[in-house]
Design an enzyme around this catalytic site. Structure first.
Site, PDB file in Angstrom:
ATOM      1  N   GLU A 148      -9.540   7.294   3.372  1.00 21.48           N
ATOM      2  CA  GLU A 148      -9.507   7.659   4.792  1.00 21.48           C
ATOM      3  C   GLU A 148     -10.025   9.077   5.006  1.00 21.48           C
ATOM      4  O   GLU A 148      -9.578  10.032   4.360  1.00 21.48           O
ATOM      5  CB  GLU A 148      -8.059   7.545   5.319  1.00 21.48           C
ATOM      6  CG  GLU A 148      -7.958   7.919   6.795  1.00 21.48           C
ATOM      7  CD  GLU A 148      -6.647   7.496   7.462  1.00 21.48           C
ATOM      8  OE1 GLU A 148      -5.788   6.900   6.795  1.00 21.48           O
ATOM      9  OE2 GLU A 148      -6.518   7.797   8.668  1.00 21.48           O
ATOM     10  N   LYS A 175       0.852  -1.198   0.000  1.00 17.18           N
ATOM     11  CA  LYS A 175       0.000   0.000   0.000  1.00 17.18           C
ATOM     12  C   LYS A 175       0.879   1.236   0.000  1.00 17.18           C
ATOM     13  O   LYS A 175       1.883   1.279   0.722  1.00 17.18           O
ATOM     14  CB  LYS A 175      -0.918  -0.003   1.227  1.00 17.18           C
ATOM     15  CG  LYS A 175      -1.763   1.270   1.360  1.00 17.18           C
ATOM     16  CD  LYS A 175      -2.897   1.126   2.351  1.00 17.18           C
ATOM     17  CE  LYS A 175      -2.520   1.377   3.790  1.00 17.18           C
ATOM     18  NZ  LYS A 175      -1.981   2.713   4.062  1.00 17.18           N
TER      19      LYS A 175
HETATM   20  O1  KIV Z   1      -1.240   2.573   8.771  1.00 15.93           O
HETATM   21  C1  KIV Z   1      -2.419   2.309   8.928  1.00 15.93           C
HETATM   22  O2  KIV Z   1      -2.850   1.723   9.907  1.00 15.93           O
HETATM   23  C2  KIV Z   1      -3.355   2.742   7.888  1.00 15.93           C
HETATM   24  C3  KIV Z   1      -4.812   2.629   8.200  1.00 15.93           C
HETATM   25  C4  KIV Z   1      -5.241   3.804   8.995  1.00 15.93           C
HETATM   26  C5  KIV Z   1      -5.645   2.476   6.986  1.00 15.93           C
HETATM   27  O3  KIV Z   1      -2.958   3.164   6.845  1.00 15.93           O
END
Ligand code: KIV
Length: 277
Positions: free
Chosen positions: A193, A124
């Site tokens: 988010e 991600k």
């Molecule tokens: O790092 C994380 O926990 C996140 C979530 C808030 C989606 O990116």
């Protein structure tokens, strides 16, 4: 006290991207929680969680840092290995931390390879615009990518704090445009988010093939994610409105996680009136 029985959830097979896409196209909500270690991974797996995110939120909830900015690639790789050892069925997403992908597409590839070799199924990365080219570069090379739009915590200093994004028409339009570019670049999933529910719903409607996972983005995304420490009420201090304390009804940690799974699946979490913007 309400206990949630295992019988309430169907038998499990190891999750994969094909199955996640099938669930999305059939309208089954997808559940994701952050997790950073092996034992809790077993609990989440047994409780029926679909996806685990080794989030750079570990900087705050595990390391006690003031933001996600100090988290390193080696730290995410370490926590990914810990999670992978406890996993049987869950789809594993690992965060590319701040500074591990911004320099060049090649740097992003090297960092992603490190996380995939640690056992991640997907990486991600945060932000829109310039990231589309990087997402294309990674997906072309066989790395599934989850985008992350709206509040992007690695940019907290540039954004001026943890604020709702896309509230004004121009901001909302930018989010919609960035989402389209990322979907076209090959992002299979996108965390949305802290944005108005209508904007998140537009992003999902505009990009039906991309699996949107909301956090503070309303009910109309394909799935929901929460930080484990928040939903188990371990985090101290004032929590954002979009968090529900799943321990409040009592029972075990596994019960609370099952309640999260069932509440997302049956659409009762999030509740627009309580958790939406
Ligand atoms: O790092 C994380 O926990 C996140 C979530 C808030 C989606 O990116």
């Amino acid at each position: 006290m309400s206990s949630v029985t295992p019988a309430a959830l169907p038998a499990r097979k190891p999750m994969n991207l094909h199955r996640l896409r099938e669930m999305h196209s059939q309208g089954e909500k997808i559940t994701m929680l952050t997790c950073y270690e092996s034992s809790m991974t077993r609990v989440m797996d047994d409780a029926g969680v679909d996806c685990i995110l080794i989030g750079d939120s570990l900087g705050m909830v595990v390391q006690g840092q003031p933001s996600t900015v100090p988290v390193t690639l080696d730290e995410i790789a370490y926590h990914t290995r810990c999670v992978v050892r406890g996993n049987r069925n869950v789809w594993i997403v690992s965060d590319l931390p701040f500074g591990s992908y911004q320099e060049s597409r090649e740097q992003a590839l090297r960092s992603s390879v490190a996380l995939m070799q640690a056992g991640a199924h997907m990486v991600k990365l945060e932000g829109g615009g310039w990231t589309a080219e990087t997402v294309h570069f990674l997906t072309e090379r066989g790395i599934p990518v989850c985008a992350h739009l709206g509040l992007t915590p690695q940019s907290v200093h540039a954004l001026g704090g943890y604020r709702i994004q896309g509230r004004d028409p121009a901001g909302a339009e930018t989010l919609r445009r960035h989402a389209k570019e990322l979907a076209q670049a090959g992002a299979a999933m996108a965390v949305l988010e802290l944005m108005p529910s209508d904007v998140a719903a537009d992003v999902q409607a505009d990009n039906p093939g991309m699996i949107t996972i909301g956090i503070g983005a309303g009910q109309r995304t394909a799935g929901q994610v929460l930080v484990m420490h928040d939903m188990l009420h371990i985090t101290r201090g004032k929590l954002p409105r979009f968090v529900r304390n799943f321990m409040a009804e009592g029972g075990s940690i596994e019960d609370a996680i099952r309640r999260f799974v069932l509440s997302v699946k049956d659409g009762s979490f999030p509740d627009e009136a309580i958790h939406g913007y």
